[in-house]
Scaffold this motif. Structure first.
Motif, mmCIF file in Angstrom:
data_model
loop_
_atom_site.group_PDB
_atom_site.id
_atom_site.type_symbol
_atom_site.label_atom_id
_atom_site.label_comp_id
_atom_site.label_asym_id
_atom_site.label_seq_id
_atom_site.Cartn_x
_atom_site.Cartn_y
_atom_site.Cartn_z
ATOM 1 N N ARG A 169 0.805 -1.229 0.000
ATOM 2 C CA ARG A 169 0.000 0.000 0.000
ATOM 3 C C ARG A 169 0.835 1.275 0.000
ATOM 4 O O ARG A 169 0.295 2.372 0.128
ATOM 5 N N ARG A 170 2.161 1.135 -0.141
ATOM 6 C CA ARG A 170 2.968 2.338 -0.419
ATOM 7 C C ARG A 170 2.531 2.854 -1.775
ATOM 8 O O ARG A 170 2.408 2.059 -2.727
ATOM 9 N N ALA A 171 2.352 4.179 -1.879
ATOM 10 C CA ALA A 171 1.797 4.755 -3.112
ATOM 11 C C ALA A 171 2.571 4.312 -4.351
ATOM 12 O O ALA A 171 1.969 3.917 -5.370
ATOM 13 N N LYS B 254 -0.452 -1.533 -10.762
ATOM 14 C CA LYS B 254 -1.678 -1.395 -11.571
ATOM 15 C C LYS B 254 -1.604 -2.288 -12.808
ATOM 16 O O LYS B 254 -0.637 -2.248 -13.566
ATOM 17 N N GLY B 255 -2.614 -3.152 -12.977
ATOM 18 C CA GLY B 255 -2.660 -4.045 -14.135
ATOM 19 C C GLY B 255 -1.832 -5.316 -13.960
ATOM 20 O O GLY B 255 -1.871 -6.206 -14.808
ATOM 21 N N ARG B 256 -1.063 -5.400 -12.872
ATOM 22 C CA ARG B 256 -0.267 -6.614 -12.632
ATOM 23 C C ARG B 256 -0.974 -7.477 -11.591
ATOM 24 O O ARG B 256 -1.948 -7.055 -10.971
ATOM 25 N N ASP C 234 -10.211 -8.053 2.782
ATOM 26 C CA ASP C 234 -9.932 -6.619 2.799
ATOM 27 C C ASP C 234 -8.849 -6.278 1.755
ATOM 28 O O ASP C 234 -8.941 -5.268 1.054
ATOM 29 N N THR C 235 -7.851 -7.137 1.643
ATOM 30 C CA THR C 235 -6.775 -6.887 0.679
ATOM 31 C C THR C 235 -7.300 -7.036 -0.750
ATOM 32 O O THR C 235 -6.922 -6.269 -1.643
ATOM 33 N N ARG D 79 -9.974 -1.878 -5.844
ATOM 34 C CA ARG D 79 -10.109 -0.409 -5.922
ATOM 35 C C ARG D 79 -8.925 0.233 -6.639
ATOM 36 O O ARG D 79 -9.027 1.357 -7.126
ATOM 37 N N HIS D 80 -7.776 -0.466 -6.666
ATOM 38 C CA HIS D 80 -6.561 0.143 -7.236
ATOM 39 C C HIS D 80 -6.119 -0.501 -8.543
ATOM 40 O O HIS D 80 -4.982 -0.298 -8.992
#
Ligand code: NDP
Length: 295
Positions: A82-84, A91-93, A108-109, A115-116
């Motif tokens: 969850r580090r930005a 994303k996409g992986r 939750d994960t 969401r990301h």
């Protein structure tokens, strides 16, 4: 086709004993493997065997379409994923989280990943590090079936059996915690038995062959009681709880006579007595599964 496009690749985040075993199995199978660990210096042997050491987790996840995470728990995997910069690079992986935690944390994960824009599979490893890369390894997976099928060929490099348990991300962790429940309560019984036997002048080595015999009784009982529990019947025909409870009391009395803490067996005996008090004395001990469940 160049080597980089023909060879599958993977990233392993977390190089504790299990993460190192996973990375080593990928390398042995010829998978291009990039590794990263929070504390530097754990990748020496892997790099010597051909792994690529990434300088940061975001660099690591960018190196492969599939990232396998294996850290102590989901607080730790959150701290990495969850580090930005890592979330952006993912994303996409696809992430396969083989860290252990609760079904709730797995779900939750999975929600966070959805969401990301991160493709997410959860998983659990049911066997110790020496099994990884061998036929004895056991992996459980849950999450989208198509995603599992897509990455199954690379995951197969870890050896053993891989079972996809369903689309609910928490399902692998649900099996994991139920199986850990069996393991740790069995270990509590075994370690207590070592202390009790020693107090009676019996060594661990002397007890061991007979302890094996007790362990061997359990698998057929698991099968029989599973059918009982699923049907809501807890037959005590061959060993009613009224009989079982007296053997539990013997363990408590013998332990306490030696000054050995018998609190675990006292709990077990107390559960059996409650089953009897509720009028189920002819049932087996497994009726406790009903007694302790919140209704
Ligand atoms: P640990 O459970 O001790 O996990 C160690 C790893 O977690 C290290 O890479 C450590 O990094 C990392 N870590 C801990 N806290 C953080 C954090 N806040 N941020 C980032 N990384 C963190 O050892 P294992 O490798 O043995 O186990 C990994 C997982 O595999 C666990 O969930 C375990 O239950 C599971 N497992 C292990 C088995 C085994 O036989 N070992 C068997 C089956 C499952 P650092 O080096 O920086 O401390």
């Amino acid at each position: 086709m160049s080597e980089s496009t023909s060879r599958p690749s993977v990233t392993v985040l977390g190089l504790g004993p299990m993460g190192r075993a996973l990375a080593a199995a990928f390398l042995d199978a010829g998978v291009r493997t990039t590794v990263w660990n929070r504390t530097p210096g754990r990748d020496g042997e892997l790099v010597a065997r051909g792994a690529v050491a990434a300088a940061s987790p975001e660099e690591a996840v960018a190196a492969a379409p599939l990232t396998v995470v294996c850290v102590v728990n989901y607080d730790a995997s959150d701290a990495v994923l969850r580090r930005a910069a890592v979330t952006t690079a993912l994303k996409g992986r696809t992430v396969v989280n083989l860290s252990a935690d609760t079904p709730g944390r797995a779900r939750d994960t999975a929600d966070w990943a959805a969401r990301h824009g991160v493709r997410y599979l959860d998983g659990a490893i049911m066997t110790p590090t020496p099994t990884i890369g061998t036929a004895d390894a056991v992996f459980l997976h849950s999450g989208p079936a198509d995603l599992y099928e897509e990455h199954r060929p690379v995951l197969a490099a870890l050896g053993g059996t891989h079972t996809h348990l369903g689309e609910d991300a928490g399902r692998a962790a649900a099996y994991d915690i139920a199986l850990l429940d069996i393991f740790w309560t069995a270990m509590a019984g075994y370690t207590h038995a070592l202390a009790l036997a020693r107090a009676e002048g019996v060594t661990g080595a002397e007890l061991a062959p007979f302890a094996h015999g007790i362990a061997a009784i359990l698998p057929p009982l698991f099968t029989e009681f599973a059918a009982d529990a699923d049907a809501g019947t807890y037959s005590g025909e061959l060993n009613p709880v009224t009989s079982a409870v007296s053997t539990m009391a013997h363990v408590v009395h013998a332990s306490e006579a030696h000054g050995i803490d018998a609190s675990v067996m006292r709990v077990v005996e107390g559960q059996a007595r409650r089953v009897i008090a509720l009028g189920h004395g002819t049932d087996g001990y497994t009726r406790v599964a009903e007694l302790i469940a919140r209704r």
